[in-house]
Design a protein around this motif. Structure first.
Motif, PDB file in Angstrom:
ATOM      1  N   LEU A  67       0.867  -1.268  -0.124  1.00 46.67           N
ATOM      2  CA  LEU A  67      -0.067  -0.068  -0.085  1.00 46.67           C
ATOM      3  C   LEU A  67       0.897   1.136   0.040  1.00 46.67           C
ATOM      4  N   PHE A  68       0.475   2.187  -0.948  1.00 42.72           N
ATOM      5  CA  PHE A  68       1.563   3.560  -1.067  1.00 42.72           C
ATOM      6  C   PHE A  68       0.555   4.439  -0.847  1.00 42.72           C
ATOM      7  N   LEU A  69       0.999   5.243   0.327  1.00 40.76           N
ATOM      8  CA  LEU A  69       0.493   6.469   0.423  1.00 40.76           C
ATOM      9  C   LEU A  69       0.762   7.590  -0.208  1.00 40.76           C
ATOM     10  N   ALA A  70       0.187   8.256  -1.289  1.00 40.17           N
ATOM     11  CA  ALA A  70       0.693   9.554  -1.903  1.00 40.17           C
ATOM     12  C   ALA A  70      -0.151  10.685  -1.688  1.00 40.17           C
ATOM     13  N   ILE A  71      -0.917  10.936  -0.569  1.00 40.89           N
ATOM     14  CA  ILE A  71      -1.785  11.797  -0.350  1.00 40.89           C
ATOM     15  C   ILE A  71      -0.965  12.961   0.116  1.00 40.89           C
ATOM     16  N   LYS A  72      -1.712  14.175   0.238  1.00 40.91           N
ATOM     17  CA  LYS A  72      -1.133  15.351   0.928  1.00 40.91           C
ATOM     18  C   LYS A  72      -1.203  15.156   2.416  1.00 40.91           C
TER      19      LYS A  72
END
Length: 269
Positions: A67-72
């Motif tokens: 799981l890759f978290l690429a949010i602000k």
């Protein structure tokens, strides 16, 4: 087919990573699922990369091996609260975050018992020339680290650091492309001011920065040594360097890194 790589956040960095992972055949398009709130963006990602998309973050969490978290970082609290409230946890799932300033303890609260890695890539990752620093959480094993390194090597180089250094990494390499962009722009404007056509000045500035970085990297030469090599007594380069020193160029860059470092720490507080 099993979803091996899930991304929450289909923005510039998320897209940069998935495009390189697909291009290098680390993951097939059918093995990737991206959660993105904007319908137009979801459509673009599907058309461009033939991947699956959704607007439901929980769907990605439930499906993905990584799981890759690429949010602000500003929206992480609301996303995490949604996941924690519904108890969405996949045992053994590797969680990788590229959110500036969001500490490991906060990530591990949202993903209890999971192997979590914080990472700080930079925008040259979009052309495969990025620099990424990674910091492992409490439940990370060697295999998790190797997997994360393989993912980020798809977009450039990787270095492992303790989490205490990540804010400094953010101030230097994370924010650094902005400083270099201003340097290139200023060199170009200087060339124009000295009488060069802008297109020629821009090409000269770009290649000078690129070539100097490549020279330093390939030779291992200290920047001060290179500076000494190109400065002759009473010559043009030393005259220019003296003016840079008079105007505080070196101090300005140092202070920029420190300011960005402090801002990264503020984001994580």
């Amino acid at each position: 087919m099993t979803i091996k790589f899930g991304i929450i956040g289909g923005g510039v960095m998320g897209e940069a990573l998935l495009s390189r992972l697909i291009n290098q055949q680390i993951y097939l398009p059918s093995e990737i699922l991206v959660s993105e709130p904007q319908a137009q963006r979801r459509s673009l990602l599907t058309q461009q990369y033939q991947i699956a998309v959704t607007s439901d973050n929980k769907e990605v969490v439930r499906a993905a091996e990584v799981l890759f978290l690429a949010i602000k970082p500003q929206v992480f609290d609301s996303v995490a609260a949604e996941l924690v409230e519904d108890g969405v946890v996949v045992e053994g799932q590797l969680v990788i975050s590229i959110m500036a300033g969001v500490p490991l303890n906060k990530l591990e609260w949202a993903f209890p018992g999971q192997p979590v890695i914080r990472a700080m890539p930079n925008t040259p990752a979009t052309v495969g020339a990025g620099m990424t620093a990674i910091a492992p959480g409490n439940h990370v094993q060697l295999g998790h680290l190797e997997r994360a390194q393989g993912i980020f090597q798809a977009v450039g180089e990787v270095v492992e650091v303790p989490e205490t250094m990540l804010d400094a990494v953010t101030g230097l390499s994370g924010s650094g492309p902005g400083y270099v962009a201003i340097l290139v722009e200023a060199l170009t404007d200087g060339g124009v001011a000295a009488g060069l056509p802008r297109a020629i000045a821009s090409g000269l500035a770009l290649q000078t920065v690129l070539g100097t970085a490549q020279l330093l990297k390939e030779t291992g030469m200290h920047p001060a040594e290179l500076k000494d090599k190109v400065t002759s007594p009473g010559g043009t380069t030393i005259a220019g360097i003296a003016e840079l020193e008079r105007l505080g160029f070196r101090s300005a860059l140092i202070e920029a890194v420190k300011k960005a470092y402090r801002r990264s720490k503020e984001l994580g507080s």
